[in-house]
Design an enzyme around this catalytic site. Structure first.
Site, PDB file in Angstrom:
ATOM      1  N   GLU A 192       6.969  -0.396  12.424  1.00 56.57           N
ATOM      2  CA  GLU A 192       5.796  -0.519  13.415  1.00 56.57           C
ATOM      3  C   GLU A 192       5.164  -1.404  13.786  1.00 56.57           C
ATOM      4  O   GLU A 192       3.938  -1.556  13.519  1.00 56.57           O
ATOM      5  CB  GLU A 192       4.632   0.709  13.031  1.00 56.57           C
ATOM      6  CG  GLU A 192       5.444   2.252  12.895  1.00 56.57           C
ATOM      7  CD  GLU A 192       4.614   3.301  12.892  1.00 56.57           C
ATOM      8  OE1 GLU A 192       3.387   3.089  12.586  1.00 56.57           O
ATOM      9  OE2 GLU A 192       5.029   4.725  13.327  1.00 56.57           O
ATOM     10  N   GLU A 384      11.735   7.981  12.729  1.00 56.49           N
ATOM     11  CA  GLU A 384      10.501   8.430  12.424  1.00 56.49           C
ATOM     12  C   GLU A 384      10.231   9.508  13.475  1.00 56.49           C
ATOM     13  O   GLU A 384      10.042   9.226  14.566  1.00 56.49           O
ATOM     14  CB  GLU A 384       9.421   7.807  12.027  1.00 56.49           C
ATOM     15  CG  GLU A 384       9.363   7.225  10.689  1.00 56.49           C
ATOM     16  CD  GLU A 384       7.816   6.635  10.353  1.00 56.49           C
ATOM     17  OE1 GLU A 384       6.769   7.031  10.990  1.00 56.49           O
ATOM     18  OE2 GLU A 384       7.919   5.261   9.828  1.00 56.49           O
TER      19      GLU A 384
HETATM   20  C1  BG6 Z   1       4.062   6.032  10.960  1.00 55.34           C
HETATM   21  C2  BG6 Z   1       4.012   5.470   9.725  1.00 55.34           C
HETATM   22  O1  BG6 Z   1       3.032   5.656  11.714  1.00 55.34           O
HETATM   23  O2  BG6 Z   1       3.647   7.449  10.969  1.00 55.34           O
HETATM   24  C3  BG6 Z   1       4.099   6.121   8.518  1.00 55.34           C
HETATM   25  O3  BG6 Z   1       5.213   4.391   9.835  1.00 55.34           O
HETATM   26  C4  BG6 Z   1       3.193   7.283   8.611  1.00 55.34           C
HETATM   27  O4  BG6 Z   1       4.067   5.393   7.294  1.00 55.34           O
HETATM   28  C5  BG6 Z   1       3.695   8.376   9.769  1.00 55.34           C
HETATM   29  O5  BG6 Z   1       3.072   7.956   7.504  1.00 55.34           O
HETATM   30  C6  BG6 Z   1       2.672   9.446   9.922  1.00 55.34           C
HETATM   31  O6  BG6 Z   1       1.565   9.073  10.044  1.00 55.34           O
HETATM   32  P1  BG6 Z   1       0.483   9.852   8.930  1.00 55.34           P
HETATM   33  O7  BG6 Z   1      -0.818   9.003   9.219  1.00 55.34           O
HETATM   34  O8  BG6 Z   1       0.217  11.277   9.439  1.00 55.34           O
HETATM   35  O9  BG6 Z   1       1.072   9.815   7.828  1.00 55.34           O
END
Ligand code: BG6
Length: 486
Positions: A192, A384
């Protein structure tokens, strides 16, 4: 090219799997020669919707460095993947994973960031993880930098703001590429990368308390250094391991106009460009023209090294990856409310939201995939996507997470539509196949997994792993290559 047929579903060999990051799962923060990392000085957010991101100040940093315990710092604990990796990978294999995305903690390999020699014990841990994946025929996809770097680099160079950090990072990447030559088919440079525009500490390791006025300049300068480091890593990999592929990674935030008013549509277009700017540089190899005006109007002047533009131009990435959680809405002259959604965009009245206020937009994923394919014509990878939710472990050991199945089903359905539209999609690694410590809030109770981990926000629990209902559902989806999502 014109054809009378189109794909009817996911291609053969589609890479189904899951994704994690070292700082959110490994724990074992102070063993086998590991150095302290930027993630391990961040405290848990005090309230659910609040973000702990960017709360780090010079004073809190000092306090954290002096604190020898993991009590206040959940990312020091993770879910102890360091000692459970065999069991966890066996569970991924049971679901039929074709690929596992994980990151290598820079601070495990170079505890001070710029040590002359790597820490052998750190490398040995990842040797063992790779052995285990090979045992089950799961391909690794490794992120070189996922919200974690040695804290020593913050102190020495002010993180990515200092140009010296480029050389330190590329020493780290060279060591990894040589060690894992022939074993890792896919790599990503910075997770990201665009979050550097709003999070100082987590993404840039920049921690000196800086005057407000200079912040944009500093952020974009630090990001420029990351672009150069990413291009150098791409060059290194192509020389050392020509068969392997390397990609960029963006937190994709599609922006919709609030109304069909042309001024709103233009405002949305600009927001979208500002998001895709990062991929433009990494995939096309040039700074796009539209940013010149943005830089000039905001007093941003990027200091370029003599060969920077050449290095970036000659080393574009092989594929483009991104995370997808939400979309935004914008109107001309209006600032978004920024609630829940991580960026500054406004809320969309047509969408539902998660327990953490993140708006859920499966169709947006199809829109994004089509737009990005059109813009870049390079293979895309959704690395993701997932739902952070409050799960309940029943007394009989079950976790009924039908809401997670619904979320994933709807997103995969839209991904399938994009494939039918002609998008070249390599794979899908859902976020957090095993519960882990949240990035933005450092809570344990924000769970994403197919696998439940018995640990609470304070780090109490047996660490025992349980299969949720979604575990069996994803296993079926992988087995039929996404044909049947029921
Ligand atoms: C992304 C990141 O922003 O979202 C992860 O690459 C992160 O590291 C994921 O865990 C979900 O976000 P969060 O804040 O709910 O853990």
């Amino acid at each position: 090219m014109y054809k009378t047929s189109y794909p009817k579903g996911f291609p053969k060999g589609f890479l189904w799997g899951g994704a994690t990051a070292a700082n959110q799962v490994e724990g074992a923060w102070n063993v086998d020669g590991k150095g302290l990392s930027t993630a391990e000085v961040v405290k848990k957010a005090s309230e659910r919707h609040q973000m702990s991101m960017s709360d780090v100040t010079e004073a809190s940093l000092k306090e954290a460095i002096a604190d020898p315990s993991d009590k206040l710092y959940p990312k020091r604990r993770g879910v102890d993947f360091y000692h459970h990796y065999k069991e966890d990978i066996a569970l991924f294999a049971e679901m039929g994973f074709k690929i596992y995305r994980f990151s290598i903690a820079w601070s495990r390999i170079f505890p001070n960031g710029d040590d002359k020699e790597p820490n052998e014990a750190g490398l040995e841990f990842y040797d063992k993880v790779l052995d285990e994946l090979e045992h089950y025929g799961i391909k690794p996809l490794i992120t070189l930098s996922h919200y974690e770097m040695p804290i020593a680099l913050t102190e020495k160079y002010n993180g990515w703001y200092g140009r010296e950090t480029i050389a330190a990072f590329n020493h780290f990447t060279e060591v990894l590429f040589k060690r894992y030559k022939g074993r890792v088919p896919y790599w990503l440079t910075f997770n990201e990368i665009n979050t550097g525009t709003w999070g100082f500490h987590e993404t840039g390791a920049i921690d000196k308390d800086l005057p407000e006025k200079e912040q944009l300049q500093i952020r974009y300068q630090a990001l420029h250094h990351q672009f150069v480091a990413s291009a150098i890593a791409t060059k290194q990999l192509h020389q050392i391991d020509p068969e392997a592929k390397i990609g960029s990674m963006l937190a994709r935030m599609q922006t919709y106009p609030k109304t069909p008013k042309p001024a709103d549509v233009r405002a949305a277009q600009l927001e979208d460009d500002k998001n895709l700017f990062f991929t433009d540089v990494q995939a096309r190899g040039v700074y796009p023209e539209y940013m010149n005006r943005y830089f000039a109007e905001n007093g941003i002047e990027i200091k370029m090294g003599q060969d920077d533009e050449k290095i970036i131009a000659e080393n574009p990435v092989d594929f483009i990856s991104f995370s997808y959680y939400m979309t935004n809405v914008t109107a001309y002259g209006e600032k978004g409310d920024g609630l829940g959604n991580m960026s500054v965009g406004g809320r969309n009245p047509y969408l539902k939201e998660s327990d953490w206020g993140w708006q859920i937009d499966p169709v947006g994923l199809r829109i994004t995939l089509n737009e990005m394919w059109d813009r870049y014509r390079k293979p895309l990878f959704v690395v993701e996507n997932g739902l952070g939710a409050l799960d309940k472990l029943e007394s009989d050991g079950h976790i009924h997470d039908g809401y997670r199945i619904d979320y994933l089903r709807q997103h995969i359905e839209q991904m399938k539509e994009a494939v039918k539209d002609g998008v070249d999609l390599m794979g899908y690694t859902m976020w957090g196949p095993i519960d882990l410590v949240s990035f933005s809030t450092s809570e344990m109770s924000k769970r994403y997994g197919f696998i439940y981990v018995d640990q609470d926000d304070e780090g109490k629990g047996s660490l025992k792993r349980y299969r949720k209902d979604s575990f069996y559902w994803y296993k079926k989806v992988i087995a039929n290559n996404g044909e049947d999502l029921a």
